[in-house]
Design a protein around this motif. Structure first.
Motif, PDB file in Angstrom:
ATOM      1  N   THR A 148       0.874  -1.179   0.000  1.00  0.00           N
ATOM      2  CA  THR A 148       0.000   0.000   0.000  1.00  0.00           C
ATOM      3  C   THR A 148       0.907   1.225   0.000  1.00  0.00           C
ATOM      4  O   THR A 148       1.812   1.333   0.836  1.00  0.00           O
ATOM      5  CB  THR A 148      -0.911   0.005   1.254  1.00  0.00           C
ATOM      6  N   TYR A 149       0.687   2.118  -0.942  1.00  0.00           N
ATOM      7  CA  TYR A 149       1.557   3.301  -1.094  1.00  0.00           C
ATOM      8  C   TYR A 149       0.720   4.367  -1.793  1.00  0.00           C
ATOM      9  O   TYR A 149       0.834   4.573  -2.988  1.00  0.00           O
ATOM     10  CB  TYR A 149       2.784   2.899  -1.920  1.00  0.00           C
ATOM     11  N   GLU A 150      -0.197   4.985  -1.024  1.00  0.00           N
ATOM     12  CA  GLU A 150      -1.187   5.888  -1.598  1.00  0.00           C
ATOM     13  C   GLU A 150      -1.060   7.285  -1.013  1.00  0.00           C
ATOM     14  O   GLU A 150      -1.213   7.462   0.199  1.00  0.00           O
ATOM     15  CB  GLU A 150      -2.594   5.350  -1.320  1.00  0.00           C
ATOM     16  N   PRO A 151      -0.807   8.276  -1.863  1.00  0.00           N
ATOM     17  CA  PRO A 151      -0.730   9.644  -1.358  1.00  0.00           C
ATOM     18  C   PRO A 151      -2.114  10.117  -0.912  1.00  0.00           C
ATOM     19  O   PRO A 151      -3.114   9.803  -1.550  1.00  0.00           O
ATOM     20  CB  PRO A 151      -0.230  10.440  -2.560  1.00  0.00           C
ATOM     21  N   VAL A 152      -2.149  10.859   0.191  1.00  0.00           N
ATOM     22  CA  VAL A 152      -3.408  11.367   0.738  1.00  0.00           C
ATOM     23  C   VAL A 152      -3.526  12.864   0.444  1.00  0.00           C
ATOM     24  O   VAL A 152      -4.524  13.320  -0.096  1.00  0.00           O
ATOM     25  CB  VAL A 152      -3.475  11.112   2.264  1.00  0.00           C
ATOM     26  N   SER A 153      -2.492  13.612   0.834  1.00  0.00           N
ATOM     27  CA  SER A 153      -2.488  15.055   0.630  1.00  0.00           C
ATOM     28  C   SER A 153      -1.047  15.518   0.500  1.00  0.00           C
ATOM     29  O   SER A 153      -0.110  14.754   0.769  1.00  0.00           O
ATOM     30  CB  SER A 153      -3.184  15.768   1.793  1.00  0.00           C
ATOM     31  N   TYR A 154      -0.893  16.780   0.087  1.00  0.00           N
ATOM     32  CA  TYR A 154       0.463  17.291  -0.085  1.00  0.00           C
ATOM     33  C   TYR A 154       0.503  18.801   0.041  1.00  0.00           C
ATOM     34  O   TYR A 154      -0.514  19.478  -0.061  1.00  0.00           O
ATOM     35  CB  TYR A 154       1.050  16.861  -1.435  1.00  0.00           C
ATOM     36  N   LYS A 155       1.707  19.299   0.291  1.00  0.00           N
ATOM     37  CA  LYS A 155       2.007  20.728   0.275  1.00  0.00           C
ATOM     38  C   LYS A 155       3.259  20.897  -0.568  1.00  0.00           C
ATOM     39  O   LYS A 155       4.041  19.944  -0.718  1.00  0.00           O
ATOM     40  CB  LYS A 155       2.284  21.262   1.688  1.00  0.00           C
ATOM     41  N   THR A 156       3.455  22.078  -1.109  1.00  0.00           N
ATOM     42  CA  THR A 156       4.672  22.356  -1.868  1.00  0.00           C
ATOM     43  C   THR A 156       5.368  23.573  -1.273  1.00  0.00           C
ATOM     44  O   THR A 156       4.745  24.404  -0.595  1.00  0.00           O
ATOM     45  CB  THR A 156       4.375  22.638  -3.353  1.00  0.00           C
ATOM     46  N   GLN A 157       6.658  23.646  -1.538  1.00  0.00           N
ATOM     47  CA  GLN A 157       7.469  24.795  -1.161  1.00  0.00           C
ATOM     48  C   GLN A 157       8.406  25.072  -2.326  1.00  0.00           C
ATOM     49  O   GLN A 157       9.167  24.188  -2.737  1.00  0.00           O
ATOM     50  CB  GLN A 157       8.289  24.485   0.100  1.00  0.00           C
ATOM     51  N   VAL A 158       8.351  26.289  -2.845  1.00  0.00           N
ATOM     52  CA  VAL A 158       9.224  26.660  -3.954  1.00  0.00           C
ATOM     53  C   VAL A 158      10.564  27.099  -3.388  1.00  0.00           C
ATOM     54  O   VAL A 158      10.640  27.999  -2.553  1.00  0.00           O
ATOM     55  CB  VAL A 158       8.591  27.772  -4.810  1.00  0.00           C
TER      56      VAL A 158
END
Length: 98
Positions: free
Chosen positions: A38-48
């Motif tokens: 099982t390897y499922e992304p749930v949420s994310y944030k980014t930083q430039v």
């Protein structure tokens, strides 16, 4: 809105984020010491930065982990790299800079 140097608001994971975490799956498995069925992304944030840092909450079955993945600027032709892993997270844990 993203503040300079800060992270974006949390967004639901999509196919692009799945693709990004797939690029570093082998390294993630090495860090956690097991094969991840099982390897499922749930949420994310980014930083430039000089490229982009992705902070991704990932469901790995018995726990959630947080990944920090660095994506260099496209013109460098460098691969994405796993910068850090936080283990023992839950579905409710907020995704923060680390």
């Amino acid at each position: 809105m993203m503040k300079c140097g800060g992270t974006s608001d949390s967004k639901p994971a999509d196919a692009e984020i799945q693709s990004i975490i797939n690029e570093v799956k082998g390294t993630v498995e090495d860090k956690v010491g097991k094969k991840l069925d099982t390897y499922e992304p749930v949420s994310y944030k980014t930083q430039v930065v000089a490229g982009t840092n992705y902070f991704v909450k990932v469901n790995i079955g018995d726990e959630h982990i947080h990944l920090r993945i660095f994506a260099p600027l496209p013109h460098t032709n460098q691969p994405k790299e796993l910068s850090d892993v936080q283990r023992g997270k839950t579905a409710e844990d907020e995704l923060c800079y680390f």
